[in-house]
Design a protein around this motif. Structure first.
Motif, PDB file in Angstrom:
ATOM      1  N   UNK A 106      22.435  62.293  46.631  1.00 46.99           N
ATOM      2  CA  UNK A 106      22.075  63.211  47.670  1.00 46.99           C
ATOM      3  C   UNK A 106      22.407  64.456  47.393  1.00 46.99           C
ATOM      4  N   UNK A 107      22.773  64.864  46.274  1.00 50.44           N
ATOM      5  CA  UNK A 107      22.695  66.278  46.125  1.00 50.44           C
ATOM      6  C   UNK A 107      24.152  67.257  46.418  1.00 50.44           C
ATOM      7  N   UNK A 108      25.106  66.476  46.229  1.00 48.69           N
ATOM      8  CA  UNK A 108      26.357  66.936  46.488  1.00 48.69           C
ATOM      9  C   UNK A 108      26.664  67.849  45.426  1.00 48.69           C
ATOM     10  N   UNK A 109      27.927  68.635  45.634  1.00 46.90           N
ATOM     11  CA  UNK A 109      28.504  69.707  44.817  1.00 46.90           C
ATOM     12  C   UNK A 109      29.094  68.878  43.799  1.00 46.90           C
ATOM     13  N   UNK A 110      28.549  69.171  42.368  1.00 44.95           N
ATOM     14  CA  UNK A 110      29.363  68.425  41.372  1.00 44.95           C
ATOM     15  C   UNK A 110      30.570  69.454  40.790  1.00 44.95           C
ATOM     16  N   UNK A 111      31.238  69.001  39.721  1.00 43.70           N
ATOM     17  CA  UNK A 111      32.148  70.052  38.935  1.00 43.70           C
ATOM     18  C   UNK A 111      31.333  71.099  38.568  1.00 43.70           C
ATOM     19  N   UNK A 112      30.303  70.727  37.931  1.00 46.44           N
ATOM     20  CA  UNK A 112      29.443  71.625  37.000  1.00 46.44           C
ATOM     21  C   UNK A 112      28.645  72.617  38.116  1.00 46.44           C
ATOM     22  N   UNK A 113      28.702  72.415  39.478  1.00 45.53           N
ATOM     23  CA  UNK A 113      27.812  73.235  40.415  1.00 45.53           C
ATOM     24  C   UNK A 113      28.275  74.827  40.239  1.00 45.53           C
ATOM     25  N   UNK A 114      27.241  75.589  40.031  1.00 47.25           N
ATOM     26  CA  UNK A 114      27.666  76.822  39.860  1.00 47.25           C
ATOM     27  C   UNK A 114      28.185  77.613  40.969  1.00 47.25           C
ATOM     28  N   UNK A 115      28.656  78.841  40.969  1.00 49.62           N
ATOM     29  CA  UNK A 115      29.250  79.601  42.223  1.00 49.62           C
ATOM     30  C   UNK A 115      28.117  80.052  42.963  1.00 49.62           C
ATOM     31  N   UNK A 116      28.188  79.712  44.194  1.00 45.60           N
ATOM     32  CA  UNK A 116      27.116  80.259  45.130  1.00 45.60           C
ATOM     33  C   UNK A 116      26.042  79.471  45.193  1.00 45.60           C
ATOM     34  N   UNK A 117      25.901  78.179  44.397  1.00 43.18           N
ATOM     35  CA  UNK A 117      24.860  77.469  44.655  1.00 43.18           C
ATOM     36  C   UNK A 117      25.150  76.382  45.779  1.00 43.18           C
ATOM     37  N   UNK A 118      23.954  76.366  46.703  1.00 41.86           N
ATOM     38  CA  UNK A 118      23.816  75.767  47.733  1.00 41.86           C
ATOM     39  C   UNK A 118      23.498  73.945  47.584  1.00 41.86           C
ATOM     40  N   UNK A 119      24.559  73.307  48.067  1.00 42.54           N
ATOM     41  CA  UNK A 119      24.244  71.868  47.854  1.00 42.54           C
ATOM     42  C   UNK A 119      24.648  71.250  49.287  1.00 42.54           C
ATOM     43  N   UNK A 120      24.755  69.956  49.329  1.00 40.46           N
ATOM     44  CA  UNK A 120      24.904  69.178  50.566  1.00 40.46           C
ATOM     45  C   UNK A 120      26.205  69.356  50.999  1.00 40.46           C
ATOM     46  N   UNK A 121      27.131  69.458  50.270  1.00 41.45           N
ATOM     47  CA  UNK A 121      28.683  69.688  50.523  1.00 41.45           C
ATOM     48  C   UNK A 121      29.031  71.057  50.347  1.00 41.45           C
ATOM     49  N   UNK A 122      28.203  72.005  49.960  1.00 39.93           N
ATOM     50  CA  UNK A 122      28.624  73.335  49.869  1.00 39.93           C
ATOM     51  C   UNK A 122      27.398  74.253  50.685  1.00 39.93           C
ATOM     52  N   UNK A 123      27.137  74.077  51.995  1.00 39.19           N
ATOM     53  CA  UNK A 123      25.995  74.729  52.226  1.00 39.19           C
ATOM     54  C   UNK A 123      25.911  76.124  52.365  1.00 39.19           C
ATOM     55  N   UNK A 124      27.042  76.700  52.305  1.00 42.15           N
ATOM     56  CA  UNK A 124      27.032  78.281  52.286  1.00 42.15           C
ATOM     57  C   UNK A 124      27.320  78.712  50.658  1.00 42.15           C
ATOM     58  N   UNK A 125      27.198  77.729  49.818  1.00 39.02           N
ATOM     59  CA  UNK A 125      27.069  78.189  48.400  1.00 39.02           C
ATOM     60  C   UNK A 125      28.805  77.729  47.884  1.00 39.02           C
ATOM     61  N   UNK A 126      28.708  77.360  46.666  1.00 32.27           N
ATOM     62  CA  UNK A 126      30.015  77.139  46.190  1.00 32.27           C
ATOM     63  C   UNK A 126      30.882  78.359  45.890  1.00 32.27           C
ATOM     64  N   UNK A 127      32.210  78.175  46.559  1.00 33.24           N
ATOM     65  CA  UNK A 127      33.198  79.428  46.501  1.00 33.24           C
ATOM     66  C   UNK A 127      34.136  78.907  45.867  1.00 33.24           C
ATOM     67  N   UNK A 128      34.406  79.867  44.819  1.00 31.57           N
ATOM     68  CA  UNK A 128      35.653  79.891  43.673  1.00 31.57           C
ATOM     69  C   UNK A 128      37.019  79.421  44.409  1.00 31.57           C
ATOM     70  N   UNK A 129      37.210  80.168  45.615  1.00 29.94           N
ATOM     71  CA  UNK A 129      38.436  80.064  46.444  1.00 29.94           C
ATOM     72  C   UNK A 129      38.372  78.711  47.136  1.00 29.94           C
ATOM     73  N   UNK A 130      38.913  77.634  46.808  1.00 33.02           N
ATOM     74  CA  UNK A 130      38.825  76.563  47.559  1.00 33.02           C
ATOM     75  C   UNK A 130      38.072  75.264  46.917  1.00 33.02           C
ATOM     76  N   UNK A 131      37.030  75.478  46.091  1.00 31.89           N
ATOM     77  CA  UNK A 131      36.472  74.715  45.324  1.00 31.89           C
ATOM     78  C   UNK A 131      36.238  74.903  43.775  1.00 31.89           C
ATOM     79  N   UNK A 132      36.804  75.957  43.373  1.00 26.38           N
ATOM     80  CA  UNK A 132      37.123  76.189  41.804  1.00 26.38           C
ATOM     81  C   UNK A 132      35.750  76.786  41.445  1.00 26.38           C
TER      82      UNK A 132
END
Lengths: 249, 87
Positions: A129-155
Protein backbone atom coordinates in the motif's frame (compact mmCIF):
# COMPACT_ATOMS: atom_id res chain seq x y z
CA UNK A 1 6.21 -8.42 -43.91
CA UNK A 2 8.85 -9.52 -41.52
CA UNK A 3 8.07 -9.74 -37.82
CA UNK A 4 10.52 -7.42 -36.08
CA UNK A 5 9.12 -7.60 -32.57
CA UNK A 6 7.01 -10.22 -30.88
CA UNK A 7 6.67 -11.67 -27.42
CA UNK A 8 9.60 -13.87 -26.53
CA UNK A 9 8.65 -17.55 -25.85
CA UNK A 10 9.84 -17.52 -22.21
CA UNK A 11 7.25 -14.88 -21.40
CA UNK A 12 3.92 -16.65 -20.93
CA UNK A 13 0.86 -15.71 -22.95
CA UNK A 14 -1.17 -14.24 -20.10
CA UNK A 15 -2.16 -10.95 -18.58
CA UNK A 16 -0.11 -9.85 -15.57
CA UNK A 17 -1.60 -8.61 -12.31
CA UNK A 18 0.55 -5.48 -12.33
CA UNK A 19 -0.94 -1.99 -12.33
CA UNK A 20 -0.93 -0.14 -15.68
CA UNK A 21 2.50 1.37 -16.31
CA UNK A 22 4.30 -0.79 -13.74
CA UNK A 23 7.96 -1.43 -14.46
CA UNK A 24 7.84 -5.10 -13.47
CA UNK A 25 6.33 -6.05 -16.83
CA UNK A 26 9.25 -4.48 -18.71
CA UNK A 27 11.80 -6.08 -16.36
CA UNK A 28 10.17 -9.51 -16.79
CA UNK A 29 10.28 -9.15 -20.54
CA UNK A 30 13.94 -8.11 -20.58
CA UNK A 31 14.82 -11.08 -18.41
CA UNK A 32 12.84 -13.45 -20.64
CA UNK A 33 14.51 -12.04 -23.75
CA UNK A 34 17.96 -12.51 -22.23
CA UNK A 35 17.13 -16.12 -21.29
CA UNK A 36 15.97 -16.84 -24.84
CA UNK A 37 18.92 -15.09 -26.47
CA UNK A 38 21.40 -17.06 -24.39
CA UNK A 39 19.31 -20.21 -24.89
CA UNK A 40 19.40 -21.15 -21.21
CA UNK A 41 15.69 -21.72 -20.66
CA UNK A 42 16.23 -25.36 -19.66
CA UNK A 43 18.92 -24.68 -17.11
CA UNK A 44 17.73 -21.47 -15.50
CA UNK A 45 16.10 -21.47 -12.08
CA UNK A 46 14.57 -18.26 -10.82
CA UNK A 47 13.50 -17.18 -7.38
CA UNK A 48 10.45 -14.99 -7.00
CA UNK A 49 10.34 -12.48 -4.14
CA UNK A 50 7.64 -11.43 -1.75
CA UNK A 51 6.29 -8.15 -3.00
CA UNK A 52 4.50 -7.10 -6.15
CA UNK A 53 6.49 -9.60 -8.22
CA UNK A 54 5.42 -12.48 -5.98
CA UNK A 55 3.67 -14.14 -8.91
CA UNK A 56 6.63 -13.81 -11.30
CA UNK A 57 6.63 -17.60 -11.67
CA UNK A 58 3.23 -17.32 -13.34
CA UNK A 59 4.68 -15.13 -16.09
CA UNK A 60 8.08 -16.65 -16.82
CA UNK A 61 8.10 -20.10 -18.41
CA UNK A 62 11.16 -21.41 -16.57
CA UNK A 63 11.68 -23.33 -13.32
CA UNK A 64 10.95 -20.94 -10.49
CA UNK A 65 10.33 -21.12 -6.80
CA UNK A 66 8.88 -18.73 -4.26
CA UNK A 67 10.73 -18.19 -1.01
CA UNK A 68 10.18 -16.42 2.30
CA UNK A 69 10.36 -12.66 2.35
CA UNK A 70 13.90 -11.43 1.69
CA UNK A 71 15.48 -14.90 1.85
CA UNK A 72 16.05 -15.35 -1.88
CA UNK A 73 19.88 -14.98 -1.76
CA UNK A 74 20.04 -17.58 1.05
CA UNK A 75 17.98 -20.07 -0.95
CA UNK A 76 19.91 -19.22 -4.13
CA UNK A 77 23.12 -20.08 -2.26
CA UNK A 78 21.89 -23.61 -1.62
CA UNK A 79 20.57 -23.97 -5.14
CA UNK A 80 23.80 -22.83 -6.76
CA UNK A 81 26.04 -24.92 -4.51
CA UNK A 82 24.08 -28.09 -5.22
CA UNK A 83 23.55 -27.30 -8.93
CA UNK A 84 26.65 -25.41 -10.05
CA UNK A 85 25.85 -25.99 -13.73
CA UNK A 86 22.50 -24.22 -13.49
CA UNK A 87 21.92 -20.50 -13.88
CA UNK A 88 20.36 -19.21 -10.67
CA UNK A 89 18.87 -15.76 -10.41
CA UNK A 90 16.78 -14.03 -7.78
CA UNK A 91 14.34 -11.30 -8.69
CA UNK A 92 13.77 -9.00 -5.73
CA UNK A 93 12.18 -5.67 -5.01
CA UNK A 94 13.49 -3.00 -2.68
CA UNK A 95 11.17 -3.98 0.16
CA UNK A 96 12.40 -7.55 -0.15
CA UNK A 97 16.10 -7.01 -0.76
CA UNK A 98 16.81 -3.70 0.97
CA UNK A 99 14.53 -4.02 4.00
CA UNK A 100 13.80 -7.47 5.42
CA UNK A 101 16.40 -9.24 3.29
CA UNK A 102 19.39 -6.94 3.84
CA UNK A 103 21.21 -9.53 5.94
CA UNK A 104 20.78 -12.24 3.32
CA UNK A 105 22.02 -10.17 0.36
CA UNK A 106 24.95 -8.77 2.36
CA UNK A 107 26.14 -12.19 3.48
CA UNK A 108 25.53 -13.89 0.15
CA UNK A 109 27.60 -11.13 -1.45
CA UNK A 110 30.26 -11.40 1.21
CA UNK A 111 30.55 -15.16 0.67
CA UNK A 112 30.95 -14.50 -3.04
CA UNK A 113 28.06 -16.72 -4.12
CA UNK A 114 27.99 -17.09 -7.90
CA UNK A 115 24.41 -16.01 -8.38
CA UNK A 116 22.71 -13.19 -10.26
CA UNK A 117 20.40 -10.77 -8.47
CA UNK A 118 17.90 -8.59 -10.28
CA UNK A 119 17.03 -5.79 -7.87
CA UNK A 120 13.98 -3.72 -8.72
CA UNK A 121 14.10 -0.37 -6.92
CA UNK A 122 10.94 1.72 -6.95
CA UNK A 123 11.61 3.58 -3.68
CA UNK A 124 8.39 2.38 -2.09
CA UNK A 125 6.58 -0.69 -0.75
CA UNK A 126 4.16 -1.31 -3.60
CA UNK A 127 2.35 -4.48 -2.59
CA UNK A 128 1.34 -3.42 0.91
CA UNK A 129 0.00 0.00 0.00
CA UNK A 130 2.77 2.46 -0.69
CA UNK A 131 4.56 2.69 2.65
CA UNK A 132 8.03 4.15 3.11
CA UNK A 133 10.84 1.78 2.18
CA UNK A 134 14.53 2.05 3.11
CA UNK A 135 15.11 3.31 -0.45
CA UNK A 136 12.47 6.05 -0.22
CA UNK A 137 14.04 9.40 -1.04
CA UNK A 138 14.21 12.38 1.29
CA UNK A 139 11.04 14.43 1.04
CA UNK A 140 9.14 11.69 -0.79
CA UNK A 141 5.54 11.44 0.35
CA UNK A 142 4.34 7.92 1.14
CA UNK A 143 1.52 6.41 3.21
CA UNK A 144 3.77 6.32 6.29
CA UNK A 145 5.62 9.59 5.62
CA UNK A 146 2.75 11.94 4.73
CA UNK A 147 4.96 15.01 5.13
CA UNK A 148 7.82 13.50 3.17
CA UNK A 149 10.68 11.40 4.46
CA UNK A 150 12.80 13.30 6.97
CA UNK A 151 16.42 12.30 7.57
CA UNK A 152 15.99 13.19 11.22
CA UNK A 153 14.04 10.22 12.47
CA UNK A 154 13.73 7.97 9.44
CA UNK A 155 17.22 8.18 7.99
CA UNK A 156 18.49 8.34 4.45
CA UNK A 157 17.77 6.33 1.29
CA UNK A 158 19.77 3.13 1.31
CA UNK A 159 22.16 2.70 -1.58
CA UNK A 160 22.50 -1.04 -1.77
CA UNK A 161 24.50 -1.10 -4.99
CA UNK A 162 27.22 1.18 -3.62
CA UNK A 163 27.31 -0.83 -0.40
CA UNK A 164 27.75 -4.10 -2.24
CA UNK A 165 30.31 -2.76 -4.69
CA UNK A 166 33.03 -2.46 -2.02
CA UNK A 167 32.78 -6.16 -1.17
CA UNK A 168 35.44 -8.43 -2.69
CA UNK A 169 32.84 -11.16 -3.16
CA UNK A 170 30.91 -9.14 -5.70
CA UNK A 171 32.01 -9.28 -9.34
CA UNK A 172 29.52 -6.98 -11.04
CA UNK A 173 27.16 -4.21 -9.95
CA UNK A 174 25.35 -1.88 -12.29
CA UNK A 175 22.44 0.48 -11.74
CA UNK A 176 20.06 0.94 -14.66
CA UNK A 177 16.61 2.37 -15.17
CA UNK A 178 13.65 1.55 -17.34
CA UNK A 179 12.58 5.12 -17.82
CA UNK A 180 12.89 5.26 -21.61
CA UNK A 181 13.85 3.37 -24.73
CA UNK A 182 17.61 3.90 -24.42
CA UNK A 183 17.54 3.08 -20.73
CA UNK A 184 15.54 -0.10 -21.35
CA UNK A 185 18.00 -1.27 -23.99
CA UNK A 186 20.87 -0.54 -21.63
CA UNK A 187 19.15 -2.47 -18.85
CA UNK A 188 18.85 -5.50 -21.10
CA UNK A 189 22.57 -5.32 -21.88
CA UNK A 190 23.35 -5.18 -18.16
CA UNK A 191 21.13 -8.16 -17.33
CA UNK A 192 22.71 -10.15 -20.15
CA UNK A 193 26.19 -9.30 -18.93
CA UNK A 194 25.34 -10.29 -15.36
CA UNK A 195 23.95 -13.66 -16.49
CA UNK A 196 26.92 -14.27 -18.77
CA UNK A 197 29.31 -13.66 -15.88
CA UNK A 198 27.54 -16.37 -13.93
CA UNK A 199 27.58 -18.71 -16.93
CA UNK A 200 31.34 -18.25 -17.34
CA UNK A 201 31.73 -19.01 -13.64
CA UNK A 202 33.17 -15.68 -12.62
CA UNK A 203 33.85 -15.67 -8.90
CA UNK A 204 31.32 -13.53 -7.13
CA UNK A 205 27.80 -12.27 -7.13
CA UNK A 206 26.43 -10.14 -9.96
CA UNK A 207 23.69 -7.62 -9.29
CA UNK A 208 21.70 -5.35 -11.57
CA UNK A 209 19.68 -2.65 -9.84
CA UNK A 210 16.81 -1.38 -11.94
CA UNK A 211 15.05 1.90 -11.13
CA UNK A 212 11.45 1.11 -11.90
CA UNK A 213 8.27 3.21 -11.80
CA UNK A 214 5.36 2.66 -9.41
CA UNK A 215 2.73 5.02 -10.87
CA UNK A 216 0.02 3.86 -8.45
CA UNK A 217 1.81 4.73 -5.21
CA UNK A 218 3.83 7.59 -6.56
CA UNK A 219 0.35 8.97 -7.47
CA UNK A 220 1.42 9.80 -11.00
CA UNK A 221 0.46 9.00 -14.55
CA UNK A 222 2.69 6.29 -16.03
CA UNK A 223 4.46 8.70 -18.39
CA UNK A 224 5.08 11.18 -15.54
CA UNK A 225 6.44 8.37 -13.37
CA UNK A 226 8.98 7.55 -16.08
CA UNK A 227 9.95 11.22 -16.21
CA UNK A 228 10.26 11.36 -12.41
CA UNK A 229 12.87 8.59 -12.53
CA UNK A 230 14.91 10.59 -15.03
CA UNK A 231 14.50 13.92 -13.24
CA UNK A 232 14.56 13.05 -9.54
CA UNK A 233 15.44 9.47 -8.81
CA UNK A 234 18.73 9.39 -10.70
CA UNK A 235 19.99 12.26 -8.53
CA UNK A 236 19.89 10.00 -5.49
CA UNK A 237 20.56 6.74 -7.32
CA UNK A 238 23.10 7.63 -10.04
CA UNK A 239 23.03 5.29 -13.02
CA UNK A 240 26.00 3.43 -14.36
CA UNK A 241 28.40 0.60 -13.85
CA UNK A 242 29.53 0.64 -10.25
CA UNK A 243 31.78 -2.40 -10.36
CA UNK A 244 32.91 -4.87 -13.00
CA UNK A 245 35.75 -6.98 -11.69
CA UNK A 246 35.95 -9.07 -14.86
CA UNK A 247 36.36 -6.08 -17.19
CA UNK A 248 39.70 -5.68 -18.90
CA UNK A 249 41.70 -2.91 -17.38
CA UNK B 1 10.10 1.56 -45.19
CA UNK B 2 6.65 0.86 -43.94
CA UNK B 3 5.69 -0.99 -40.84
CA UNK B 4 2.64 -2.32 -39.11
CA UNK B 5 1.74 -2.99 -35.50
CA UNK B 6 -0.81 -5.29 -33.94
CA UNK B 7 -2.08 -4.51 -30.43
CA UNK B 8 -3.63 -7.26 -28.32
CA UNK B 9 -6.30 -4.97 -26.86
CA UNK B 10 -7.66 -7.58 -24.45
CA UNK B 11 -4.33 -7.61 -22.61
CA UNK B 12 -3.68 -3.86 -22.98
CA UNK B 13 -4.08 -1.93 -19.73
CA UNK B 14 -4.06 1.51 -21.28
CA UNK B 15 -1.03 2.90 -19.44
CA UNK B 16 -0.30 5.03 -22.51
CA UNK B 17 3.48 4.73 -22.40
CA UNK B 18 3.54 3.77 -26.08
CA UNK B 19 1.67 6.96 -27.03
CA UNK B 20 4.54 9.17 -25.85
CA UNK B 21 7.30 7.27 -27.64
CA UNK B 22 5.72 6.86 -31.10
CA UNK B 23 7.70 9.13 -33.49
CA UNK B 24 4.83 9.06 -36.02
CA UNK B 25 2.19 10.07 -33.42
CA UNK B 26 0.19 7.07 -34.56
CA UNK B 27 -1.11 5.98 -31.14
CA UNK B 28 -3.73 7.44 -28.82
CA UNK B 29 -6.30 6.32 -26.26
CA UNK B 30 -9.40 4.77 -27.78
CA UNK B 31 -12.84 5.91 -26.67
CA UNK B 32 -14.04 2.32 -26.50
CA UNK B 33 -12.84 -0.10 -23.84
CA UNK B 34 -11.82 -3.74 -23.87
CA UNK B 35 -13.74 -6.56 -22.16
CA UNK B 36 -12.18 -5.66 -18.81
CA UNK B 37 -13.48 -2.10 -19.14
CA UNK B 38 -10.04 -0.60 -19.51
CA UNK B 39 -9.42 2.28 -21.87
CA UNK B 40 -7.02 0.86 -24.43
CA UNK B 41 -4.66 2.25 -27.03
CA UNK B 42 -5.44 2.34 -30.73
CA UNK B 43 -3.80 3.48 -33.94
CA UNK B 44 -5.10 6.80 -35.22
CA UNK B 45 -3.23 7.58 -38.41
CA UNK B 46 -2.04 4.09 -39.34
CA UNK B 47 1.32 5.59 -40.19
CA UNK B 48 4.07 3.33 -38.94
CA UNK B 49 7.74 2.88 -39.71
CA UNK B 50 8.09 -0.33 -37.73
CA UNK B 51 10.63 1.21 -35.35
CA UNK B 52 9.48 -1.05 -32.42
CA UNK B 53 9.74 1.73 -29.83
CA UNK B 54 6.15 1.16 -28.66
CA UNK B 55 6.81 -2.55 -28.24
CA UNK B 56 10.02 -1.93 -26.29
CA UNK B 57 8.33 0.28 -23.71
CA UNK B 58 5.08 -1.75 -23.43
CA UNK B 59 5.02 -3.31 -19.92
CA UNK B 60 2.52 -5.94 -21.01
CA UNK B 61 4.29 -6.98 -24.24
CA UNK B 62 1.02 -6.73 -26.17
CA UNK B 63 2.42 -5.05 -29.29
CA UNK B 64 3.74 -7.01 -32.24
CA UNK B 65 5.65 -5.13 -34.92
CA UNK B 66 6.10 -6.00 -38.59
CA UNK B 67 8.23 -4.25 -41.17
CA UNK B 68 8.68 -4.40 -44.93
CA UNK B 69 12.01 -5.76 -45.96
CA UNK B 70 13.96 -3.74 -48.51
CA UNK B 71 14.01 -5.45 -51.93
CA UNK B 72 17.06 -7.68 -52.28
CA UNK B 73 18.29 -6.31 -55.60
CA UNK B 74 17.72 -2.71 -54.59
CA UNK B 75 20.40 -0.35 -55.84
CA UNK B 76 19.84 2.24 -53.15
CA UNK B 77 22.34 1.90 -50.37
CA UNK B 78 21.83 3.40 -46.93
CA UNK B 79 23.29 6.86 -46.60
CA UNK B 80 26.28 6.23 -44.41
CA UNK B 81 27.60 9.77 -44.60
CA UNK B 82 24.81 10.86 -42.28
CA UNK B 83 26.32 8.81 -39.50
CA UNK B 84 29.25 10.38 -37.81
CA UNK B 85 31.92 7.86 -37.06
CA UNK B 86 33.08 7.59 -33.48
CA UNK B 87 36.78 7.21 -32.99
Amino acid sequence: MKTVFSKTPTLKECSTHYCPGCGHGIAHRLLAEVIDELDIRDKTIGIAPVGCAVLAYEYLDIDMIEVAHGRAPAVATGMKRTNPDKVIFSYQGDGDLAAIGTAEIMHAAHRGERITVIFINNAIFGMTGGQMAPTTMLGQVTATSPEGRQADGTGYPMQISEMLSIMPGVCYVERCAISGIAAIRNTKRAIKHAVELQMTNQPGLSLVEILSPCPTYWRMKPANAMKWIEDEMVKVFPLGKIKDAAAKK
Amino acid sequence: MAGKIKIDVERCKGCGLCIGVCPKKNLDFAKETNKKGLSVVKQITGECSGCTLCAIICPEAVIEVYRDEPPKNSKTTPKTDLVEEKR
